[in-house]
Design a protein around this motif. Sequence first.
Motif, PDB file in Angstrom:
ATOM      1  N   SER A 141       0.854 -32.780 -24.670  1.00  0.00           N
ATOM      2  CA  SER A 141       0.698 -31.711 -23.931  1.00  0.00           C
ATOM      3  C   SER A 141       1.937 -31.176 -23.663  1.00  0.00           C
ATOM      4  O   SER A 141       2.913 -31.942 -23.179  1.00  0.00           O
ATOM      5  CB  SER A 141      -0.073 -32.270 -22.571  1.00  0.00           C
ATOM      6  OG  SER A 141      -0.175 -31.038 -21.660  1.00  0.00           O
ATOM      7  N   VAL A 143       3.947 -28.125 -21.531  1.00  0.00           N
ATOM      8  CA  VAL A 143       3.908 -27.453 -20.218  1.00  0.00           C
ATOM      9  C   VAL A 143       5.184 -26.839 -19.821  1.00  0.00           C
ATOM     10  O   VAL A 143       6.291 -27.436 -19.543  1.00  0.00           O
ATOM     11  CB  VAL A 143       3.494 -28.267 -18.934  1.00  0.00           C
ATOM     12  CG1 VAL A 143       3.156 -27.149 -17.836  1.00  0.00           C
ATOM     13  CG2 VAL A 143       2.294 -28.929 -19.065  1.00  0.00           C
ATOM     14  N   ARG A 184      -1.817 -29.690 -27.006  1.00  0.00           N
ATOM     15  CA  ARG A 184      -2.069 -28.719 -26.169  1.00  0.00           C
ATOM     16  C   ARG A 184      -0.687 -28.103 -25.501  1.00  0.00           C
ATOM     17  O   ARG A 184      -0.086 -28.724 -25.217  1.00  0.00           O
ATOM     18  CB  ARG A 184      -3.162 -28.872 -24.799  1.00  0.00           C
ATOM     19  CG  ARG A 184      -4.377 -29.666 -25.560  1.00  0.00           C
ATOM     20  CD  ARG A 184      -5.463 -29.893 -24.239  1.00  0.00           C
ATOM     21  NE  ARG A 184      -4.824 -30.994 -23.357  1.00  0.00           N
ATOM     22  CZ  ARG A 184      -4.579 -30.953 -22.223  1.00  0.00           C
ATOM     23  NH1 ARG A 184      -4.578 -29.592 -21.652  1.00  0.00           N
ATOM     24  NH2 ARG A 184      -3.842 -31.882 -21.535  1.00  0.00           N
ATOM     25  N   ASN A 186       0.478 -25.163 -22.737  1.00  0.00           N
ATOM     26  CA  ASN A 186       0.170 -24.364 -21.391  1.00  0.00           C
ATOM     27  C   ASN A 186       1.406 -23.893 -20.807  1.00  0.00           C
ATOM     28  O   ASN A 186       2.543 -24.311 -20.972  1.00  0.00           O
ATOM     29  CB  ASN A 186      -0.759 -24.767 -20.647  1.00  0.00           C
ATOM     30  CG  ASN A 186      -2.304 -25.332 -21.264  1.00  0.00           C
ATOM     31  OD1 ASN A 186      -3.033 -24.240 -21.474  1.00  0.00           O
ATOM     32  ND2 ASN A 186      -2.351 -26.258 -21.669  1.00  0.00           N
ATOM     33  N   TYR A 232      -2.045 -31.810 -13.583  1.00  0.00           N
ATOM     34  CA  TYR A 232      -3.306 -31.063 -14.326  1.00  0.00           C
ATOM     35  C   TYR A 232      -3.358 -30.816 -15.716  1.00  0.00           C
ATOM     36  O   TYR A 232      -4.093 -31.476 -16.473  1.00  0.00           O
ATOM     37  CB  TYR A 232      -4.023 -29.954 -13.675  1.00  0.00           C
ATOM     38  CG  TYR A 232      -4.965 -29.365 -14.255  1.00  0.00           C
ATOM     39  CD1 TYR A 232      -6.386 -29.842 -14.438  1.00  0.00           C
ATOM     40  CD2 TYR A 232      -4.837 -27.991 -14.620  1.00  0.00           C
ATOM     41  CE1 TYR A 232      -7.272 -29.095 -15.126  1.00  0.00           C
ATOM     42  CE2 TYR A 232      -5.882 -27.218 -15.562  1.00  0.00           C
ATOM     43  CZ  TYR A 232      -7.259 -27.786 -15.637  1.00  0.00           C
ATOM     44  OH  TYR A 232      -8.051 -27.127 -16.237  1.00  0.00           O
ATOM     45  N   LEU A 233      -2.347 -30.220 -15.888  1.00  0.00           N
ATOM     46  CA  LEU A 233      -2.300 -29.639 -17.421  1.00  0.00           C
ATOM     47  C   LEU A 233      -1.762 -30.845 -18.419  1.00  0.00           C
ATOM     48  O   LEU A 233      -1.762 -30.944 -19.549  1.00  0.00           O
ATOM     49  CB  LEU A 233      -1.110 -28.400 -17.471  1.00  0.00           C
ATOM     50  CG  LEU A 233      -1.632 -27.149 -16.882  1.00  0.00           C
ATOM     51  CD1 LEU A 233      -0.572 -26.214 -16.914  1.00  0.00           C
ATOM     52  CD2 LEU A 233      -2.870 -26.909 -17.645  1.00  0.00           C
ATOM     53  N   SER A 238      -7.435 -31.620 -18.042  1.00  0.00           N
ATOM     54  CA  SER A 238      -7.267 -30.289 -18.670  1.00  0.00           C
ATOM     55  C   SER A 238      -7.583 -30.406 -20.418  1.00  0.00           C
ATOM     56  O   SER A 238      -6.872 -29.756 -20.817  1.00  0.00           O
ATOM     57  CB  SER A 238      -6.023 -29.526 -18.279  1.00  0.00           C
ATOM     58  OG  SER A 238      -4.954 -30.463 -18.874  1.00  0.00           O
ATOM     59  N   THR A 242      -5.944 -24.849 -23.294  1.00  0.00           N
ATOM     60  CA  THR A 242      -4.663 -24.629 -24.097  1.00  0.00           C
ATOM     61  C   THR A 242      -4.368 -23.014 -24.139  1.00  0.00           C
ATOM     62  O   THR A 242      -5.304 -22.265 -24.418  1.00  0.00           O
ATOM     63  CB  THR A 242      -4.629 -25.421 -25.381  1.00  0.00           C
ATOM     64  OG1 THR A 242      -3.335 -25.448 -26.140  1.00  0.00           O
ATOM     65  CG2 THR A 242      -5.769 -24.557 -26.409  1.00  0.00           C
TER      66      THR A 242
END
Length: 263
Positions: A141, A143, A184, A186, A232-233, A238, A242
């Motif tokens: 992930s 971010v 992902r 974000n 969360y992300l 989550s 994405t």
Amino acid sequence: MDDSGHSNLDYRNLFDLTGKRAVVVGGAGGIGRELVAGLVAFGAEVVVADRDLAAAQDVTSTLEGARAYELDVLAPQAIPRAAEALDPVDVLVLTAATNIRKRMVDYAPEEFERVVALNLRSSFELISAFGARMAQRGSGSIVAFTSIRAVTVEPGQGAYAATKAGLMQLVRTAAAELGPDGVRVNAVAPGVVETPLTEQIRANPEWGQAYSDKSALGRWSRPDELVGAVVYLASEASSFVTGSQLFVDGGWTAIDGRYTPPT
């Protein structure tokens, strides 16, 4: 699924980051240090990657599960070296940014290059270097920190706003390219946040109050109020999110804010 059609997931564990390694680039900054503390609280091992090693070590000195890593994202080959040295990384958080408040007609070429280099080019390189390794493992992930300035501007924010809008397009593209490999990507878009970098604004009572009045909540954000969005992300909470931009702006971009008419 159980017999009732419900998932067998233990929803209490959705935000658990135990066993995950997170790297917070710019983790010694006002927002970054709160993100480090929050990620550690949810079980992650956190690397505070910052060009100011002493400040990074200060952040980690009171946090079990965090360590400092000196990283100047503008230094040649520093990002690929970091991606290799810190591998494997499950969560990458990008907070490093700069702003030079000037009207476009007053900007010097070297000032524009400085803002673009830190806010956009280094983000491109970080997403590429760390994202490639995440894709090889099949999970991860990323971010990035954009801003309300990715979608709304004011005088003096031209270069900064352009880099934040551009960063969001990088986020969307990376989400499309890395999604098939389980990664992902974000963004979190803060509004106005009480940090040392915004002291100049808050020191001007009229300017500071105007920013407070612009949001639906009528105040500035504290750095710790951005932690929830990042956790969360970063987490399985989550898992189907994405290419998104999560605004944590107190309603700044949701309302007009210039005048409250009688009702």
